[in-house]
Design a protein around this motif. Structure first.
Motif, PDB file in Angstrom:
ATOM      1  N   GLY A 296       0.791  -1.229   0.000  1.00  0.00           N
ATOM      2  CA  GLY A 296       0.000   0.000   0.000  1.00  0.00           C
ATOM      3  C   GLY A 296       0.820   1.274   0.000  1.00  0.00           C
ATOM      4  N   ASP A 297       2.155   1.160   0.107  1.00  0.00           N
ATOM      5  CA  ASP A 297       3.002   2.354   0.050  1.00  0.00           C
ATOM      6  C   ASP A 297       2.865   3.030  -1.311  1.00  0.00           C
ATOM      7  N   PHE A 298       2.945   4.358  -1.291  1.00  0.00           N
ATOM      8  CA  PHE A 298       2.928   5.127  -2.538  1.00  0.00           C
ATOM      9  C   PHE A 298       4.304   5.728  -2.765  1.00  0.00           C
ATOM     10  N   LEU A 299       4.794   5.595  -3.994  1.00  0.00           N
ATOM     11  CA  LEU A 299       6.102   6.135  -4.358  1.00  0.00           C
ATOM     12  C   LEU A 299       5.946   7.184  -5.448  1.00  0.00           C
ATOM     13  N   ARG A 300       6.872   8.120  -5.483  1.00  0.00           N
ATOM     14  CA  ARG A 300       6.952   9.082  -6.586  1.00  0.00           C
ATOM     15  C   ARG A 300       8.285   8.870  -7.275  1.00  0.00           C
ATOM     16  N   ILE A 301       8.227   8.672  -8.587  1.00  0.00           N
ATOM     17  CA  ILE A 301       9.428   8.443  -9.383  1.00  0.00           C
ATOM     18  C   ILE A 301       9.815   9.767 -10.045  1.00  0.00           C
ATOM     19  N   GLY A 302      10.913  10.353  -9.609  1.00  0.00           N
ATOM     20  CA  GLY A 302      11.385  11.595 -10.206  1.00  0.00           C
ATOM     21  C   GLY A 302      10.594  12.812  -9.771  1.00  0.00           C
ATOM     22  N   TYR A 303      10.852  13.923 -10.449  1.00  0.00           N
ATOM     23  CA  TYR A 303      10.202  15.205 -10.175  1.00  0.00           C
ATOM     24  C   TYR A 303       9.242  15.549 -11.308  1.00  0.00           C
ATOM     25  N   GLN A 304       8.319  16.425 -11.026  1.00  0.00           N
ATOM     26  CA  GLN A 304       7.240  16.694 -11.981  1.00  0.00           C
ATOM     27  C   GLN A 304       7.741  17.179 -13.332  1.00  0.00           C
ATOM     28  N   ASP A 305       8.866  17.880 -13.345  1.00  0.00           N
ATOM     29  CA  ASP A 305       9.355  18.409 -14.617  1.00  0.00           C
ATOM     30  C   ASP A 305      10.428  17.509 -15.233  1.00  0.00           C
ATOM     31  N   GLN A 306      10.498  16.243 -14.790  1.00  0.00           N
ATOM     32  CA  GLN A 306      11.439  15.290 -15.361  1.00  0.00           C
ATOM     33  C   GLN A 306      10.705  14.279 -16.244  1.00  0.00           C
ATOM     34  N   PRO A 307      11.342  13.813 -17.323  1.00  0.00           N
ATOM     35  CA  PRO A 307      10.728  12.774 -18.169  1.00  0.00           C
ATOM     36  C   PRO A 307      10.476  11.501 -17.359  1.00  0.00           C
ATOM     37  N   GLY A 308       9.344  10.893 -17.587  1.00  0.00           N
ATOM     38  CA  GLY A 308       9.026   9.643 -16.921  1.00  0.00           C
ATOM     39  C   GLY A 308       8.473   9.786 -15.521  1.00  0.00           C
ATOM     40  N   HIS A 309       8.213  11.032 -15.082  1.00  0.00           N
ATOM     41  CA  HIS A 309       7.666  11.239 -13.733  1.00  0.00           C
ATOM     42  C   HIS A 309       6.347  10.492 -13.581  1.00  0.00           C
ATOM     43  N   GLN A 310       6.192   9.772 -12.457  1.00  0.00           N
ATOM     44  CA  GLN A 310       4.959   9.026 -12.205  1.00  0.00           C
ATOM     45  C   GLN A 310       4.870   8.667 -10.726  1.00  0.00           C
ATOM     46  N   THR A 311       3.707   8.193 -10.321  1.00  0.00           N
ATOM     47  CA  THR A 311       3.550   7.638  -8.977  1.00  0.00           C
ATOM     48  C   THR A 311       3.335   6.140  -9.105  1.00  0.00           C
ATOM     49  N   LEU A 312       3.692   5.414  -8.058  1.00  0.00           N
ATOM     50  CA  LEU A 312       3.640   3.961  -8.092  1.00  0.00           C
ATOM     51  C   LEU A 312       3.138   3.445  -6.751  1.00  0.00           C
ATOM     52  N   LYS A 313       2.161   2.539  -6.784  1.00  0.00           N
ATOM     53  CA  LYS A 313       1.654   1.926  -5.565  1.00  0.00           C
ATOM     54  C   LYS A 313       2.272   0.544  -5.393  1.00  0.00           C
ATOM     55  N   ILE A 314       2.823   0.301  -4.205  1.00  0.00           N
ATOM     56  CA  ILE A 314       3.415  -0.997  -3.892  1.00  0.00           C
ATOM     57  C   ILE A 314       2.307  -1.974  -3.497  1.00  0.00           C
ATOM     58  N   LYS A 315       2.251  -3.128  -4.158  1.00  0.00           N
ATOM     59  CA  LYS A 315       1.150  -4.075  -3.945  1.00  0.00           C
ATOM     60  C   LYS A 315       1.542  -5.290  -3.108  1.00  0.00           C
ATOM     61  N   ARG A 316       2.816  -5.368  -2.715  1.00  0.00           N
ATOM     62  CA  ARG A 316       3.253  -6.442  -1.818  1.00  0.00           C
ATOM     63  C   ARG A 316       4.465  -5.941  -1.053  1.00  0.00           C
ATOM     64  N   PRO A 317       4.722  -6.452   0.148  1.00  0.00           N
ATOM     65  CA  PRO A 317       5.881  -6.014   0.925  1.00  0.00           C
ATOM     66  C   PRO A 317       7.189  -6.299   0.177  1.00  0.00           C
ATOM     67  N   VAL A 318       8.128  -5.354   0.325  1.00  0.00           N
ATOM     68  CA  VAL A 318       9.444  -5.502  -0.301  1.00  0.00           C
ATOM     69  C   VAL A 318      10.492  -5.319   0.791  1.00  0.00           C
TER      70      VAL A 318
ATOM     71  N   ARG B  84       2.273   6.100   3.091  1.00  0.00           N
ATOM     72  CA  ARG B  84       2.292   4.680   3.432  1.00  0.00           C
ATOM     73  C   ARG B  84       1.150   4.315   4.361  1.00  0.00           C
ATOM     74  N   ARG B  85       0.887   3.023   4.504  1.00  0.00           N
ATOM     75  CA  ARG B  85      -0.220   2.518   5.315  1.00  0.00           C
ATOM     76  C   ARG B  85       0.317   1.518   6.347  1.00  0.00           C
ATOM     77  N   GLU B  86       0.811   2.012   7.487  1.00  0.00           N
ATOM     78  CA  GLU B  86       1.270   1.126   8.547  1.00  0.00           C
ATOM     79  C   GLU B  86       0.078   0.357   9.122  1.00  0.00           C
ATOM     80  N   GLU B  87       0.362  -0.781   9.722  1.00  0.00           N
ATOM     81  CA  GLU B  87      -0.702  -1.637  10.248  1.00  0.00           C
ATOM     82  C   GLU B  87      -1.553  -0.912  11.285  1.00  0.00           C
ATOM     83  N   GLY B  88      -0.905  -0.175  12.197  1.00  0.00           N
ATOM     84  CA  GLY B  88      -1.653   0.543  13.234  1.00  0.00           C
ATOM     85  C   GLY B  88      -2.590   1.579  12.652  1.00  0.00           C
ATOM     86  N   LEU B  89      -2.101   2.321  11.658  1.00  0.00           N
ATOM     87  CA  LEU B  89      -2.933   3.344  11.021  1.00  0.00           C
ATOM     88  C   LEU B  89      -4.080   2.693  10.242  1.00  0.00           C
ATOM     89  N   VAL B  90      -3.765   1.623   9.532  1.00  0.00           N
ATOM     90  CA  VAL B  90      -4.799   0.923   8.757  1.00  0.00           C
ATOM     91  C   VAL B  90      -5.912   0.424   9.676  1.00  0.00           C
TER      92      VAL B  90
END
Length: 658
Positions: free
Chosen positions: A336-358, A385-391
């Motif tokens: 459930g963690d959310f990631l940001r890849i790069g900065y808004q004015d960079q090529p390939g900028h995107q957000t990514l949701k983690i779907k399993r623990p890493v 992110r979504r820690e267990e206690g917060l969830v």
């Protein structure tokens, strides 16, 4: 514990963040609707969804304030009134947060009885302004983020009994003063005053020199007052500590609320303070600072050589042999963690949701989006992110929320009463505005920016003939000087004053011989706001330069005041109280799209100008036929180092202001 206990006011841009605020022990939440919210990029709420959350909040001792704090266009007034009518009946919030004077008028017309809070966008920035705000019906004022501790105390000392103060303690900082930023709008019709800012100040800017790498000259660090909130506990007029972040997730809300609640409730406990600071560091914000809050140790919250985007650095991208991007995580990632890849004015900028623990040092593949190539070495940030206690806490509140029954959605047939139009019998006037008095004979309608330097250069017999323009922002430590300059003008017979905000009328004595005109910085954009000015004693108003053709043409039809408009000259992108050390004043600065801007200092403010002028001269006849009677031409000396422009702008005339 302290006798004075300000509320911790949390942001909520979606349901999870609202619930996180309740779980963390917030005293109040501010949450916007789908319309008329100054954070339109947040998810925001329907009235039905918000009604249930407000009820859940009340059951947990949490107040709710609804921001309806955008600029109101001429065709918005009935929609805004109907929405507020429904909000008052269905949602029943504790208060609304407003920028536009029209909302004060609408609140009176529909009989709204909740608190009315003036947004920081309303620019109530100096002590005398508070008295005017109280007379207008406001019960609270949100202070500008640029004020230092001593200036907050000055505002508190001037507070009428009927008004309280709200101050930001944490969150993003804008480069420009709130309510004084036209950058996003000037570059394409997406107005910060309408909640649509595309943040051009966050982009890279450079000089013409090839040796100089582009830098984030205007991108601010975040604000975090953390332990410096302790002195605020001795200022009873400051009844609310505000956390910025309606575009943030529940993790951020939970940690910041918890941290500031601990700092408020246990200001003298060193161990708890340390824990609170650790929680704030876990909130996944941008790099933060105390900004200019301590007058004896001011810090300019700009770091042009580094990135100032939010999130915790979790890795750096690499490429597989087949070219596919990936990174190895520096910390464990949770489902459930959310990631940001790069900065808004960079090529390939995107957000990514983690779907399993890493696990730590685990490998994460990054999907390739579109044609934009993601470069190796691009930074990856953990932004939510979504820690267990917060969830678990959110699930428990979700269950409680599901049991709440709210009234069915209703409709509203409210139609506001528009003012009778001003019967124009005056001749059309061409007015000018400049920094210093012109040489030779003074023409009628000559406007001068009010300053000690301008008065020194103005012959005493001419003082009475000039239209004196007050600054668009007056800081608390400037008010005394401005009062002296005003007194000098009055003593020499001046009667025409153009005010940089409606609240500046409080700097003047009650005198029927004085004529007050609203500056374009007052952001007038609809008949109801103009009606409020009329009742305050204004003689005329220059409308907001942001409006589109349709808005301009519609406005005079129901205006109770003669209207003016800027037809030519330099209009600032933004006005700020800070500047980066790397910024060379009066020199060209280039965006990555080769747009030119430059910076000039006046008093305590820095004016960022575009490299081309506003020019509506071609449509002056249309504006005159629509009912405008004052046409303002602004003269600003052009820096020698800045290229002479080969273009002009009609601002949003041919666009639709979003």
């Amino acid at each position: 514990m302290t006798k004075h206990k300000p509320e911790i006011l949390a942001p909520a841009g979606d349901k999870s963040s609202f619930l996180a605020a309740i779980a963390a022990g917030a005293d109040a939440v501010y949450a916007g609707l789908k319309h008329f919210s100054a954070r339109m990029e947040a998810d925001n709420f329907s009235t039905t969804e918000l009604a249930a959350l407000v009820q859940l909040g009340k059951e947990n001792g949490v107040k709710t304030y609804i921001p309806m704090n955008t600029l109101i266009k001429p065709d918005d007034v009935d929609s805004a009134a109907r929405l507020l009518d429904r909000v008052a009946r269905e949602v029943k919030p504790d208060g609304i947060i407003v920028q536009d004077l029209a909302m004060l008028n609408i609140a009176k017309q529909i009989g709204y009885e909740g608190q009315i809070i003036l947004s920081t966008l309303a620019n109530v920035s100096h002590p005398e302004a508070l008295k005017v705000a109280a007379e207008m019906g406001a019960s609270r004022v949100v202070l500008p983020r640029e004020l230092n501790l001593e200036e907050v105390k000055q505002m508190a000392d001037a507070c009428p009994e009927s008004i309280t103060l709200e101050t930001f303690v944490h969150g993003a900082l804008c480069y420009s003063v709130s309510g004084r930023c036209y950058w996003s709008s000037y570059f394409g019709g997406k107005s910060s005053l309408r909640g649509r800012c595309v943040q051009p100040c966050r982009r890279l800017y450079g000089t013409s020199s090839r040796k100089d790498q582009p830098k984030r000259l205007f991108s601010c660090l975040d604000l975090s007052l953390d332990v410096l909130t302790k002195p605020l506990l001795s200022i009873p007029e400051v009844t609310s500590w505000k956390i910025e972040g309606r575009k943030k997730g529940p993790h951020y809300v939970y940690y910041t609320v918890t941290g500031y609640r601990m700092l408020r409730d246990h200001p003298n406990d060193a161990k708890i303070r340390k824990t609170a600071m650790e929680l704030l560091e876990l909130a996944l914000s941008r790099p933060s600072s105390h900004s200019t809050f301590l007058p004896q140790r001011p810090f300019i919250p700009l770091d042009p050589n580094n990135e100032t985007a939010s999130g915790f650095l979790i890795g750096v991208t690499k490429q597989e042999k087949n070219g596919k991007p990936y990174f190895e995580c520096r910390q464990e990632l949770l489902n459930g963690d959310f990631l940001r890849i790069g900065y808004q004015d960079q090529p390939g900028h995107q957000t990514l949701k983690i779907k399993r623990p890493v696990p730590k040092r685990g490998k994460v593949s990054i999907p390739v989006q579109g044609l934009a190539r993601l470069k190796s070495g691009t930074r990856v940030f953990l932004i939510d992110r979504r820690e267990e206690g917060l969830v678990n806490a959110l699930k428990k509140l979700e269950t409680a929320l599901s049991k709440i029954k709210v009234p069915a959605k209703t409709s509203s047939s409210v139609q506001v009463d528009l003012p009778h139009p001003y019967s124009s019998t005056e001749r059309v006037q061409t007015l000018s505005l400049q920094r210093n008095p012109p040489r030779g004979k003074n023409k009628y309608g000559t406007g001068i920016w009010l300053s000690a330097n301008a008065l020194d250069r103005t012959p005493k017999p001419l003082v009475s003939k000039i239209w004196w323009h007050l600054p668009p922002v007056i800081w608390p430590n400037e008010e005394s000087e401005i009062k002296q300059l005003v007194a000098y003008c009055l003593g020499h017979g001046a009667t025409e004053f153009v005010l940089g905000s409606p609240w500046q009328i409080g700097l003047f004595p009650k005198d029927e011989n004085l004529h007050f005109h609203a500056s374009p910085f007052c952001n007038m954009s609809n008949p109801l706001a103009l009606m409020e000015l009329y009742e305050m004693g204004f003689t005329s108003a220059f409308v907001s330069p942001e409006l589109s053709k349709a808005d301009y043409m519609a406005l005079p039809e129901h205006s109770p005041l003669p209207l003016g408009i800027i037809t030519s000259g330099l209009w600032p992108l933004g006005i700020s109280r800070i500047v980066a050390e790397e910024t060379e004043l009066m020199s060209p600065i280039y965006s990555q799209k080769k747009e030119v801007c430059w910076v000039r200092k006046y008093g305590q403010t820095y004016w960022v100008y575009p490299g081309w002028e506003l020019d509506l001269g071609i449509v002056t006849k249309k504006l005159e036929s629509a009912g405008y009677s004052m046409f303002l031409q602004i003269t600003e000396s052009w820096p020698k180092a800045v290229p002479t422009p080969n273009r002009t702008s009609t601002f949003n005339w041919d666009l639709s202001l979003l």
